[in-house]
Design a protein around this motif. Sequence first.
Motif, PDB file in Angstrom:
ATOM      1  N   LEU A  68      57.754  83.684  40.313  1.00  0.00           N
ATOM      2  CA  LEU A  68      56.428  82.797  40.278  1.00  0.00           C
ATOM      3  C   LEU A  68      55.178  83.154  40.416  1.00  0.00           C
ATOM      4  CD1 LEU A  68      55.551  79.735  39.722  1.00  0.00           C
ATOM      5  CD2 LEU A  68      55.848  79.474  42.381  1.00  0.00           C
ATOM      6  N   ALA A  69      54.391  83.635  39.463  1.00  0.00           N
ATOM      7  CA  ALA A  69      53.043  84.150  39.798  1.00  0.00           C
ATOM      8  C   ALA A  69      51.901  83.100  39.887  1.00  0.00           C
ATOM      9  CB  ALA A  69      52.455  85.031  38.342  1.00  0.00           C
ATOM     10  N   ILE A  70      51.370  83.130  41.253  1.00  0.00           N
ATOM     11  CA  ILE A  70      50.283  82.373  41.615  1.00  0.00           C
ATOM     12  C   ILE A  70      48.926  82.808  41.485  1.00  0.00           C
ATOM     13  CG2 ILE A  70      49.424  80.462  43.594  1.00  0.00           C
ATOM     14  CD1 ILE A  70      52.290  81.047  44.724  1.00  0.00           C
ATOM     15  N   ASN A  71      48.275  82.377  40.563  1.00  0.00           N
ATOM     16  CA  ASN A  71      46.879  82.956  40.386  1.00  0.00           C
ATOM     17  C   ASN A  71      45.642  82.474  41.208  1.00  0.00           C
ATOM     18  OD1 ASN A  71      47.698  84.809  37.991  1.00  0.00           O
ATOM     19  ND2 ASN A  71      48.040  83.001  36.806  1.00  0.00           N
ATOM     20  N   ILE A  72      45.311  83.304  42.106  1.00  0.00           N
ATOM     21  CA  ILE A  72      44.179  82.881  42.999  1.00  0.00           C
ATOM     22  C   ILE A  72      42.836  82.980  42.529  1.00  0.00           C
ATOM     23  CG2 ILE A  72      43.447  83.315  45.474  1.00  0.00           C
ATOM     24  CD1 ILE A  72      46.475  83.999  45.804  1.00  0.00           C
ATOM     25  N   SER A  73      42.036  82.214  42.750  1.00  0.00           N
ATOM     26  CA  SER A  73      40.571  82.289  42.252  1.00  0.00           C
ATOM     27  C   SER A  73      39.760  82.894  43.386  1.00  0.00           C
ATOM     28  CB  SER A  73      39.927  80.988  42.024  1.00  0.00           C
ATOM     29  OG  SER A  73      39.865  80.305  43.090  1.00  0.00           O
ATOM     30  N   ASN A  74      38.503  83.182  42.989  1.00  0.00           N
ATOM     31  CA  ASN A  74      37.303  83.728  43.745  1.00  0.00           C
ATOM     32  C   ASN A  74      37.727  85.228  43.817  1.00  0.00           C
ATOM     33  OD1 ASN A  74      35.150  83.591  45.126  1.00  0.00           O
ATOM     34  ND2 ASN A  74      35.925  83.260  47.132  1.00  0.00           N
ATOM     35  N   CYS A  75      38.160  85.935  42.779  1.00  0.00           N
ATOM     36  CA  CYS A  75      38.289  87.161  42.893  1.00  0.00           C
ATOM     37  C   CYS A  75      37.092  88.139  43.120  1.00  0.00           C
ATOM     38  CB  CYS A  75      39.208  87.678  41.806  1.00  0.00           C
ATOM     39  SG  CYS A  75      39.556  89.496  41.714  1.00  0.00           S
ATOM     40  N   PRO A  76      36.768  88.976  44.150  1.00  0.00           N
ATOM     41  CA  PRO A  76      35.763  89.619  44.317  1.00  0.00           C
ATOM     42  C   PRO A  76      35.565  90.992  43.574  1.00  0.00           C
ATOM     43  CG  PRO A  76      37.087  90.035  46.076  1.00  0.00           C
ATOM     44  CD  PRO A  76      37.818  89.203  45.330  1.00  0.00           C
ATOM     45  N   CYS A  77      36.965  91.379  42.915  1.00  0.00           N
ATOM     46  CA  CYS A  77      36.988  92.579  42.079  1.00  0.00           C
ATOM     47  C   CYS A  77      36.209  92.693  40.922  1.00  0.00           C
ATOM     48  CB  CYS A  77      38.273  92.936  42.061  1.00  0.00           C
ATOM     49  SG  CYS A  77      39.411  93.189  43.635  1.00  0.00           S
ATOM     50  N   ARG A  78      36.220  91.740  40.186  1.00  0.00           N
ATOM     51  CA  ARG A  78      35.589  91.758  39.005  1.00  0.00           C
ATOM     52  C   ARG A  78      35.734  92.900  37.994  1.00  0.00           C
ATOM     53  NH1 ARG A  78      33.699  87.845  42.391  1.00  0.00           N
ATOM     54  NH2 ARG A  78      32.481  86.150  41.350  1.00  0.00           N
ATOM     55  N   CYS A  79      37.042  93.164  37.972  1.00  0.00           N
ATOM     56  CA  CYS A  79      37.058  94.309  36.964  1.00  0.00           C
ATOM     57  C   CYS A  79      36.830  94.342  35.676  1.00  0.00           C
ATOM     58  CB  CYS A  79      38.637  94.719  36.848  1.00  0.00           C
ATOM     59  SG  CYS A  79      39.403  94.705  38.626  1.00  0.00           S
ATOM     60  N   PRO A  80      35.967  95.314  35.010  1.00  0.00           N
ATOM     61  CA  PRO A  80      35.518  95.196  33.658  1.00  0.00           C
ATOM     62  C   PRO A  80      36.725  95.136  32.926  1.00  0.00           C
ATOM     63  CG  PRO A  80      34.391  96.954  34.721  1.00  0.00           C
ATOM     64  CD  PRO A  80      35.366  96.349  35.817  1.00  0.00           C
ATOM     65  N   GLY A  81      36.673  94.442  31.720  1.00  0.00           N
ATOM     66  CA  GLY A  81      37.910  94.134  30.872  1.00  0.00           C
ATOM     67  C   GLY A  81      39.206  93.209  31.555  1.00  0.00           C
ATOM     68  N   CYS A  82      38.987  92.596  32.695  1.00  0.00           N
ATOM     69  CA  CYS A  82      39.739  91.742  33.156  1.00  0.00           C
ATOM     70  C   CYS A  82      40.161  90.610  32.183  1.00  0.00           C
ATOM     71  CB  CYS A  82      39.347  91.220  34.433  1.00  0.00           C
ATOM     72  SG  CYS A  82      40.293  89.801  35.198  1.00  0.00           S
ATOM     73  N   HIS A  83      41.519  90.328  32.193  1.00  0.00           N
ATOM     74  CA  HIS A  83      42.095  89.358  31.239  1.00  0.00           C
ATOM     75  C   HIS A  83      42.121  88.066  31.974  1.00  0.00           C
ATOM     76  CE1 HIS A  83      45.885  89.070  33.356  1.00  0.00           C
ATOM     77  NE2 HIS A  83      46.047  90.292  33.098  1.00  0.00           N
ATOM     78  N   SER A  84      41.840  88.039  33.088  1.00  0.00           N
ATOM     79  CA  SER A  84      41.687  86.884  34.098  1.00  0.00           C
ATOM     80  C   SER A  84      40.318  86.460  34.548  1.00  0.00           C
ATOM     81  CB  SER A  84      42.767  86.860  34.970  1.00  0.00           C
ATOM     82  OG  SER A  84      44.363  86.953  34.375  1.00  0.00           O
ATOM     83  N   TYR A  85      39.324  86.813  33.874  1.00  0.00           N
ATOM     84  CA  TYR A  85      37.926  86.665  34.355  1.00  0.00           C
ATOM     85  C   TYR A  85      37.648  85.028  34.817  1.00  0.00           C
ATOM     86  CZ  TYR A  85      36.884  84.462  29.727  1.00  0.00           C
ATOM     87  OH  TYR A  85      36.985  83.606  28.654  1.00  0.00           O
ATOM     88  N   TYR A  86      38.404  84.117  34.555  1.00  0.00           N
ATOM     89  CA  TYR A  86      38.208  82.834  34.878  1.00  0.00           C
ATOM     90  C   TYR A  86      38.556  82.915  36.590  1.00  0.00           C
ATOM     91  CZ  TYR A  86      43.182  82.377  34.351  1.00  0.00           C
ATOM     92  OH  TYR A  86      44.643  82.464  34.700  1.00  0.00           O
ATOM     93  N   LEU A  87      39.378  83.816  36.956  1.00  0.00           N
ATOM     94  CA  LEU A  87      39.704  83.679  38.235  1.00  0.00           C
ATOM     95  C   LEU A  87      38.518  84.231  38.975  1.00  0.00           C
ATOM     96  CD1 LEU A  87      43.316  84.769  38.221  1.00  0.00           C
ATOM     97  CD2 LEU A  87      42.506  82.639  38.612  1.00  0.00           C
ATOM     98  N   TRP A  88      37.459  84.674  38.637  1.00  0.00           N
ATOM     99  CA  TRP A  88      36.430  85.287  39.418  1.00  0.00           C
ATOM    100  C   TRP A  88      35.568  83.915  40.078  1.00  0.00           C
ATOM    101  CZ3 TRP A  88      33.460  89.085  35.525  1.00  0.00           C
ATOM    102  CH2 TRP A  88      34.308  89.919  35.060  1.00  0.00           C
ATOM    103  N   GLU A  89      35.733  82.918  39.536  1.00  0.00           N
ATOM    104  CA  GLU A  89      35.163  81.725  40.046  1.00  0.00           C
ATOM    105  C   GLU A  89      35.812  80.965  41.155  1.00  0.00           C
ATOM    106  OE1 GLU A  89      31.927  80.904  39.037  1.00  0.00           O
ATOM    107  OE2 GLU A  89      32.201  82.528  37.559  1.00  0.00           O
ATOM    108  N   ASP A  90      35.145  80.239  42.071  1.00  0.00           N
ATOM    109  CA  ASP A  90      35.753  79.610  43.256  1.00  0.00           C
ATOM    110  C   ASP A  90      36.094  78.462  42.853  1.00  0.00           C
ATOM    111  OD1 ASP A  90      36.638  78.912  45.587  1.00  0.00           O
ATOM    112  OD2 ASP A  90      34.658  78.754  46.798  1.00  0.00           O
ATOM    113  N   ILE A  91      37.299  78.178  42.161  1.00  0.00           N
ATOM    114  CA  ILE A  91      37.807  77.050  41.634  1.00  0.00           C
ATOM    115  C   ILE A  91      39.468  76.871  41.996  1.00  0.00           C
ATOM    116  CG2 ILE A  91      36.148  77.056  39.641  1.00  0.00           C
ATOM    117  CD1 ILE A  91      38.464  78.216  38.052  1.00  0.00           C
ATOM    118  N   GLY A  92      39.805  75.716  41.596  1.00  0.00           N
ATOM    119  CA  GLY A  92      41.138  75.364  41.663  1.00  0.00           C
ATOM    120  C   GLY A  92      41.700  74.519  43.003  1.00  0.00           C
ATOM    121  N   LEU A  93      42.842  74.381  43.200  1.00  0.00           N
ATOM    122  CA  LEU A  93      43.397  73.666  44.199  1.00  0.00           C
ATOM    123  C   LEU A  93      43.907  74.495  45.639  1.00  0.00           C
ATOM    124  CD1 LEU A  93      45.808  71.673  42.069  1.00  0.00           C
ATOM    125  CD2 LEU A  93      43.828  71.035  42.951  1.00  0.00           C
TER     126      LEU A  93
END
Length: 155
Positions: A20-45
């Motif tokens: 079970l992969a839990i995708n956590i938001s507010n990622c500080p890494c912001r890797c160029p080419g990231c396939h999950s860039y939507y996780l850069w924002e502070d969003i979610g539950l």
Amino acid sequence: MLKYVNTGIVFQEIPDEVTLAINISNCPCRCPGCHSYYLWEDIGLPLDTEAIDAFVEKFGTDITCISFMGGDAEPKAVNQLALYIREVHPEFKVAWYSGKTVISSAINKRDFDYIKIGPFIKHLGPLKDPKTNQRLYKIKEDGEMEDVTSWFWKK
């Protein structure tokens, strides 16, 4: 506070595990080419013990591992949830995917079965590419880390 955006049952993140992969938001890494860039924002539950219990209730018979995908902004909170899983739901392995190059001092490696470190660098590829900079480690009982990245490579 840790927040998650979504989850998914995956078969390739941790070899030989149904995860079970839990995708956590507010990622500080912001890797160029990231396939999950939507996780850069502070969003979610909120991702807390109640959320973990709800995931176990919903997916518990279908999974063998719970993996935190991100959480680099709050590694102490990730570790607290890993310890909670260890103590309350010991039937599951626990993994953490970090985009950092080193493991945070807030992490007790023994609270995890697997830890992946390394930012995504597009020209080096993901874990399945032998030239990747990313590494997946299996954590041994004594806390030592065994590099198992090669498990992803075709033989």
